[in-house]
Design an enzyme around this catalytic site. Structure first.
Site, PDB file in Angstrom:
ATOM      1  N   SER A  47       0.932  -1.771   0.154  1.00 50.73           N
ATOM      2  CA  SER A  47      -0.486   0.422  -0.191  1.00 50.73           C
ATOM      3  C   SER A  47       1.002   0.797  -0.347  1.00 50.73           C
ATOM      4  O   SER A  47       0.684   2.328  -0.320  1.00 50.73           O
ATOM      5  CB  SER A  47      -1.075   0.453   1.405  1.00 50.73           C
ATOM      6  N   ALA A  51       0.139   5.314  -1.780  1.00 50.88           N
ATOM      7  CA  ALA A  51      -0.194   6.270  -1.264  1.00 50.88           C
ATOM      8  C   ALA A  51      -0.193   7.853  -1.582  1.00 50.88           C
ATOM      9  O   ALA A  51       0.642   7.438  -2.355  1.00 50.88           O
ATOM     10  CB  ALA A  51      -0.041   6.291   0.427  1.00 50.88           C
ATOM     11  N   GLU A 119      -7.241  17.633   5.330  1.00 50.22           N
ATOM     12  CA  GLU A 119      -8.053  16.013   4.529  1.00 50.22           C
ATOM     13  C   GLU A 119      -9.063  15.446   5.524  1.00 50.22           C
ATOM     14  O   GLU A 119      -8.693  16.650   6.608  1.00 50.22           O
ATOM     15  CB  GLU A 119      -7.198  15.346   4.427  1.00 50.22           C
ATOM     16  N   HIS A 243     -12.631   4.113   1.724  1.00 52.80           N
ATOM     17  CA  HIS A 243     -12.564   5.121   1.217  1.00 52.80           C
ATOM     18  C   HIS A 243     -13.771   5.112   0.448  1.00 52.80           C
ATOM     19  O   HIS A 243     -13.872   4.861  -0.445  1.00 52.80           O
ATOM     20  CB  HIS A 243     -11.237   5.505   0.800  1.00 52.80           C
ATOM     21  N   ARG A 289     -13.834  10.015   7.543  1.00 48.83           N
ATOM     22  CA  ARG A 289     -13.923   8.958   6.573  1.00 48.83           C
ATOM     23  C   ARG A 289     -15.176   8.039   6.802  1.00 48.83           C
ATOM     24  O   ARG A 289     -16.218   7.603   5.862  1.00 48.83           O
ATOM     25  CB  ARG A 289     -12.788   7.986   5.947  1.00 48.83           C
ATOM     26  N   HIS A 350     -10.526   0.262   2.439  1.00 47.51           N
ATOM     27  CA  HIS A 350      -8.973   0.794   2.316  1.00 47.51           C
ATOM     28  C   HIS A 350      -8.015   0.664   3.492  1.00 47.51           C
ATOM     29  O   HIS A 350      -7.126   1.078   3.125  1.00 47.51           O
ATOM     30  CB  HIS A 350      -9.154   2.565   1.992  1.00 47.51           C
ATOM     31  N   ARG A 385      -9.976   5.525  11.481  1.00 40.01           N
ATOM     32  CA  ARG A 385      -7.715   6.203  11.239  1.00 40.01           C
ATOM     33  C   ARG A 385      -8.494   7.719  10.579  1.00 40.01           C
ATOM     34  O   ARG A 385      -9.168   7.327   9.311  1.00 40.01           O
ATOM     35  CB  ARG A 385      -7.398   5.222  10.632  1.00 40.01           C
ATOM     36  N   SER A 390      -1.423   6.968   9.636  1.00 41.60           N
ATOM     37  CA  SER A 390      -0.530   5.794   8.741  1.00 41.60           C
ATOM     38  C   SER A 390       0.030   5.813   8.461  1.00 41.60           C
ATOM     39  O   SER A 390       1.559   5.044   9.474  1.00 41.60           O
ATOM     40  CB  SER A 390      -1.958   4.599   7.877  1.00 41.60           C
TER      41      SER A 390
HETATM   42  P1  FAD Z   1       2.375  -2.487   2.979  1.00 43.32           P
HETATM   43  O1  FAD Z   1       3.312  -0.817   2.417  1.00 43.32           O
HETATM   44  O2  FAD Z   1       0.802  -2.353   2.790  1.00 43.32           O
HETATM   45  O3  FAD Z   1       3.161  -3.342   2.508  1.00 43.32           O
HETATM   46  C1  FAD Z   1       3.404  -4.293   3.191  1.00 43.32           C
HETATM   47  C2  FAD Z   1       4.703  -5.166   2.531  1.00 43.32           C
HETATM   48  O4  FAD Z   1       4.492  -6.595   2.933  1.00 43.32           O
HETATM   49  C3  FAD Z   1       4.523  -5.528   1.389  1.00 43.32           C
HETATM   50  O5  FAD Z   1       6.116  -5.366   0.875  1.00 43.32           O
HETATM   51  C4  FAD Z   1       4.321  -7.244   0.485  1.00 43.32           C
HETATM   52  O6  FAD Z   1       4.979  -7.634   0.081  1.00 43.32           O
HETATM   53  C5  FAD Z   1       4.962  -7.284   2.196  1.00 43.32           C
HETATM   54  N1  FAD Z   1       3.997  -8.910   2.766  1.00 43.32           N
HETATM   55  C6  FAD Z   1       2.848  -9.388   3.239  1.00 43.32           C
HETATM   56  N2  FAD Z   1       2.403  -9.912   3.234  1.00 43.32           N
HETATM   57  C7  FAD Z   1       3.803 -11.067   3.032  1.00 43.32           C
HETATM   58  C8  FAD Z   1       4.158 -12.418   3.172  1.00 43.32           C
HETATM   59  N3  FAD Z   1       3.076 -13.354   4.080  1.00 43.32           N
HETATM   60  N4  FAD Z   1       5.327 -12.611   2.818  1.00 43.32           N
HETATM   61  C9  FAD Z   1       6.551 -11.988   2.386  1.00 43.32           C
HETATM   62  N5  FAD Z   1       6.084 -10.454   2.552  1.00 43.32           N
HETATM   63  C10 FAD Z   1       4.794  -9.784   2.988  1.00 43.32           C
HETATM   64  N6  FAD Z   1      -1.853   6.317   4.185  1.00 43.32           N
HETATM   65  C11 FAD Z   1      -1.585   7.590   4.821  1.00 43.32           C
HETATM   66  O7  FAD Z   1      -0.939   7.635   5.828  1.00 43.32           O
HETATM   67  N7  FAD Z   1      -1.024   8.293   3.703  1.00 43.32           N
HETATM   68  C12 FAD Z   1      -1.959   8.544   2.494  1.00 43.32           C
HETATM   69  O8  FAD Z   1      -1.685   9.441   1.839  1.00 43.32           O
HETATM   70  C13 FAD Z   1      -2.075   7.645   2.288  1.00 43.32           C
HETATM   71  N8  FAD Z   1      -3.090   6.798   1.324  1.00 43.32           N
HETATM   72  C14 FAD Z   1      -3.047   5.420   0.498  1.00 43.32           C
HETATM   73  C15 FAD Z   1      -3.694   5.484  -0.589  1.00 43.32           C
HETATM   74  C16 FAD Z   1      -3.633   4.047  -1.281  1.00 43.32           C
HETATM   75  C17 FAD Z   1      -4.184   3.817  -2.117  1.00 43.32           C
HETATM   76  C18 FAD Z   1      -3.886   3.215  -0.366  1.00 43.32           C
HETATM   77  C19 FAD Z   1      -4.199   1.570  -0.332  1.00 43.32           C
HETATM   78  C20 FAD Z   1      -3.233   3.636   1.143  1.00 43.32           C
HETATM   79  C21 FAD Z   1      -3.071   4.859   1.368  1.00 43.32           C
HETATM   80  N9  FAD Z   1      -3.020   5.099   2.984  1.00 43.32           N
HETATM   81  C22 FAD Z   1      -2.081   5.983   3.526  1.00 43.32           C
HETATM   82  C23 FAD Z   1      -2.942   4.087   3.843  1.00 43.32           C
HETATM   83  C24 FAD Z   1      -0.854   3.680   3.737  1.00 43.32           C
HETATM   84  O9  FAD Z   1      -0.662   3.465   2.197  1.00 43.32           O
HETATM   85  C25 FAD Z   1      -0.552   2.256   4.888  1.00 43.32           C
HETATM   86  O10 FAD Z   1      -1.580   1.885   5.667  1.00 43.32           O
HETATM   87  C26 FAD Z   1       0.539   2.108   4.671  1.00 43.32           C
HETATM   88  O11 FAD Z   1       1.082   1.813   3.567  1.00 43.32           O
HETATM   89  C27 FAD Z   1       1.001   0.944   4.726  1.00 43.32           C
HETATM   90  O12 FAD Z   1       2.240   0.709   5.481  1.00 43.32           O
HETATM   91  P2  FAD Z   1       2.677  -0.868   5.679  1.00 43.32           P
HETATM   92  O13 FAD Z   1       3.955  -0.806   5.620  1.00 43.32           O
HETATM   93  O14 FAD Z   1       2.064  -1.566   6.542  1.00 43.32           O
HETATM   94  O15 FAD Z   1       1.932  -2.286   4.852  1.00 43.32           O
HETATM   95  C1  SIN Z   2      -5.824   9.788   1.037  1.00 42.38           C
HETATM   96  O1  SIN Z   2      -4.670  10.205  -0.012  1.00 42.38           O
HETATM   97  O2  SIN Z   2      -7.168  10.063   0.523  1.00 42.38           O
HETATM   98  C2  SIN Z   2      -5.503   8.657   1.627  1.00 42.38           C
HETATM   99  C3  SIN Z   2      -4.888   9.074   2.364  1.00 42.38           C
HETATM  100  C4  SIN Z   2      -5.355   7.762   3.396  1.00 42.38           C
HETATM  101  O3  SIN Z   2      -6.048   6.628   3.078  1.00 42.38           O
HETATM  102  O4  SIN Z   2      -4.930   8.080   4.680  1.00 42.38           O
END
Ligand code: FAD
Ligand code: SIN
Length: 537
Positions: A47, A51, A119, A243, A289, A350, A385, A390
């Site tokens: 994810s 972002a 936001e 979302h 949201r 989301h 959230r 995040s």
């Molecule tokens: P992720 O970035 O999801 O990474 C997960 C990782 O785990 C990946 O590398 C994957 O390959 C790995 N993985 C999973 N399972 C396994 C497994 N079994 N074995 C090996 N590897 C595995 N948040 C904000 O604060 N601001 C924003 O603007 C925002 N915009 C967003 C827009 C979108 C489209 C989305 C989907 C989310 C957005 N969010 C935003 C939420 C935020 O991006 C996520 O909550 C955050 O990036 C999560 O980071 P993470 O490191 O926990 O996981």
């Molecule tokens: C967005 O840009 O609307 C996503 C932001 C978020 O999920 O924190």
């Protein structure tokens, strides 16, 4: 087969995994820390990469304060935020952003100052961003550093299958500690035991459990399911965030339209052009949201429409193209010019607010097992959230985990023996259709029965369905050689059941959990977390 022993295994290469890896590998003058960093696909996936909006932090101290950010987060969380976690995260927000800037990530500027956007739920402008592609800038910046670091061994296209927990008779310091993982090479389907002193789950969320989601394919709740099987408590899974605005187009696979558009004044409208958010909340388009997604869902059901519109045409084309270049270009490929016409949008799953319970050092219930990022439950988000909190949580708790691990590293040795992966009783399958069928069925009934608006009857139907699926998947898992699709399906089914069970327990409506049977908040009985305890806790 067994690999060398690592000091730390980090499963996941999103913002949280990359942060803990870089913080652990930081100083070449300290004793080297041997780190395994694992992603189930290419390193740049998850994810974080997608972002858009940005990262919330207190950066404009003339107009904003830690108290304001804390208050907004707690308001959005509808009574369930843990104040210690909120304070801890926001007090560290400025330092976290500085750390990212020091790593070479470039954020958008207006003249000499960073441009801060707004936001939903935020009373001030406090979201720092890189145009509308913050996650790409952040991921690429941190990945470049990780690839350069000699202490980090990267395992791309490798999938953690399960955690290895020491039996009490083998334990060194404490009983039942995490001593490594079983790792599937997704290119040759071989499973290896990987020993480590510490394991960090940074596997992201579980929104793929729903048919429509803004998330990439990686978000299958693997960390939550592995931790549950190993004996960790899981909290607040009923609070899955939808979302409000994903692009509605048959060929757009859940492309997000950032909330920052609404931060810059975009209006939600019905297909006939009527605005409607004023009927639901005085903050209108900038309400949190849960309120906006429920309002859209209500209006779509009331009018029978498949979508609503989001309209930013009050801004000049120059402003729109400069601030939202990714969205402008992407919509144009579907024939929608957002500078002159409204964008058709729908809500989609989301963000997973619940997850593996941790303390402020990111430690789980199992010794030497940590969880950070979207897979974790730190108490920051409560029942909903607030946008852009995040990525901040990933950065702050990534550092906290690294600090704690560093302070304990010298007390532990690697386990000499790990229980070997046993596939002596399984064979190749010719029934792959079972996986694809159950995958589709699960995501569809979760969307229809456990979605934005819930009902007892539908939850009960979902519970019956998930029990049947669990049985079929377990049988399949015991009989056939595993592959990544089967592992993900097994994990999705576990997470789906955790969501259904949590939703059934909460007999009130709060934040992201809205049920027609109990449409009001009940602070007397339910002003607390929903904690699920596994049989082996
Ligand atoms: P992720 O970035 O999801 O990474 C997960 C990782 O785990 C990946 O590398 C994957 O390959 C790995 N993985 C999973 N399972 C396994 C497994 N079994 N074995 C090996 N590897 C595995 N948040 C904000 O604060 N601001 C924003 O603007 C925002 N915009 C967003 C827009 C979108 C489209 C989305 C989907 C989310 C957005 N969010 C935003 C939420 C935020 O991006 C996520 O909550 C955050 O990036 C999560 O980071 P993470 O490191 O926990 O996981
Ligand atoms: C967005 O840009 O609307 C996503 C932001 C978020 O999920 O924190």
């Amino acid at each position: 087969m067994k690999t060398e022993c690592f000091d730390v295994i980090i499963v996941g290469t999103g913002a949280s995994g990359l942060t803990v890896a870089l913080e652990l590998a930081k100083s070449r003058s300290e004793q080297n820390t041997k780190i395994a960093l694992i992603s189930k696909g290419p390193i740049l996936d998850g994810s974080t990469l997608y972002a858009q909006g940005g990262i919330a932090a207190v950066l404009d101290e003339d107009n904003d304060s830690i108290d304001f950010h804390v208050k907004d987060t707690i308001n959005a969380g509808a009574g369930l935020c843990h104040e210690d976690s909120v304070n801890f995260t926001i007090e560290h927000s400025k330092a976290a952003i500085q750390w990212v800037i020091d790593k070479g990530v470039k954020f958008s500027k207006e003249e000499d100052n960073y441009h801060l956007t707004r936001e939903g739920g935020h009373s001030q402008r406090r979201v720092i961003h890189a145009d509308d592609a913050t996650g790409k800038a952040l991921s690429e910046g941190l990945v470049a550093q990780v690839k350069r670091h000699p202490d980090i061994t990267l395992f791309e296209h490798h999938m953690a299958v399960d955690l290895i927990i020491s039996p009490s008779s083998h334990s060194q310091k404490k009983e039942g500690q995490c001593i490594g993982i079983y790792l599937l090479n997704t290119q040759n389907n071989q499973v290896t035991e990987v020993p480590a002193k510490f394991t960090v789950l940074a596997t992201g969320g579980a929104s793929k459990v729903y048919l429509y989601t803004s998330n990439p394919d990686t978000s299958t709740g693997d960390g939550i399911a592995m931790a549950w099987r190993a004996g960790c408590r899981i909290a607040n899974m009923e609070f899955n965030q939808f979302h409000p605005t994903c692009l509605f187009h048959p060929k757009a696979k859940s492309f997000l339209i950032t909330e920052a558009l609404r931060g810059e004044g975009a209006k939600l409208k019905l297909p006939d052009g009527t605005a409607f958010m004023h009927k639901f909340d005085e903050r209108e388009e900038l309400a949190p949201r849960d309120i906006v997604a429920q309002a859209i869902d209500y209006e779509m059901k009331r009018t029978g429409s498949d979508f609503v519109y989001l309209d930013i045409t009050h801004k000049s084309p120059e402003f729109i193209i400069a601030h939202f270049p990714t969205i402008y270009k992407r919509c144009l490929t579907f024939g929608i010019d957002i500078t002159s016409e409204p964008i058709p949008v729908v809500p989609a799953a989301h963000y997973t607010c619940g997850g593996i319970m941790t303390n402020l050092d990111a430690q789980t219930d199992i010794p030497n097992l940590y969880a950070i990022g979207e897979t974790a439950f730190t108490g920051l988000h409560g029942a909903n959230r607030m946008a852009s909190n995040s990525l901040l949580e990933c950065l702050v708790f990534g550092k906290a985990a690294a600090d704690k691990i560093k302070s304990e590293l010298t007390y532990y040795d690697c386990m000499p023996e790990l229980p070997p992966w046993d596939d002596s009783r399984v064979t190749g399958s010719e029934e792959g259709v079972v996986i694809t069928h159950n995958w589709d069925e699960l995501r569809r009934f979760m969307w229809n029965y456990v979605g934005i608006v819930r009902k007892n009857k539908r939850l009960l139907l979902a519970k019956q369905r998930i029990r049947l699926l669990q049985r079929e998947i377990d049988d399949y898992y015991r009989q056939y050689i595993i592959n990544s699709d089967l592992i993900e399906l097994r994990n999705l089914a576990t997470v789906a059941e955790l969501i259904i069970d949590s939703a059934m327990r909460r007999k009130e409506s709060r934040g992201l959990h809205y049920t027609l049977d109990y449409p009001y908040k009940d602070d007397q009985t339910f002003l607390n977390d929903t904690i699920l305890v596994p049989h082996n806790y």
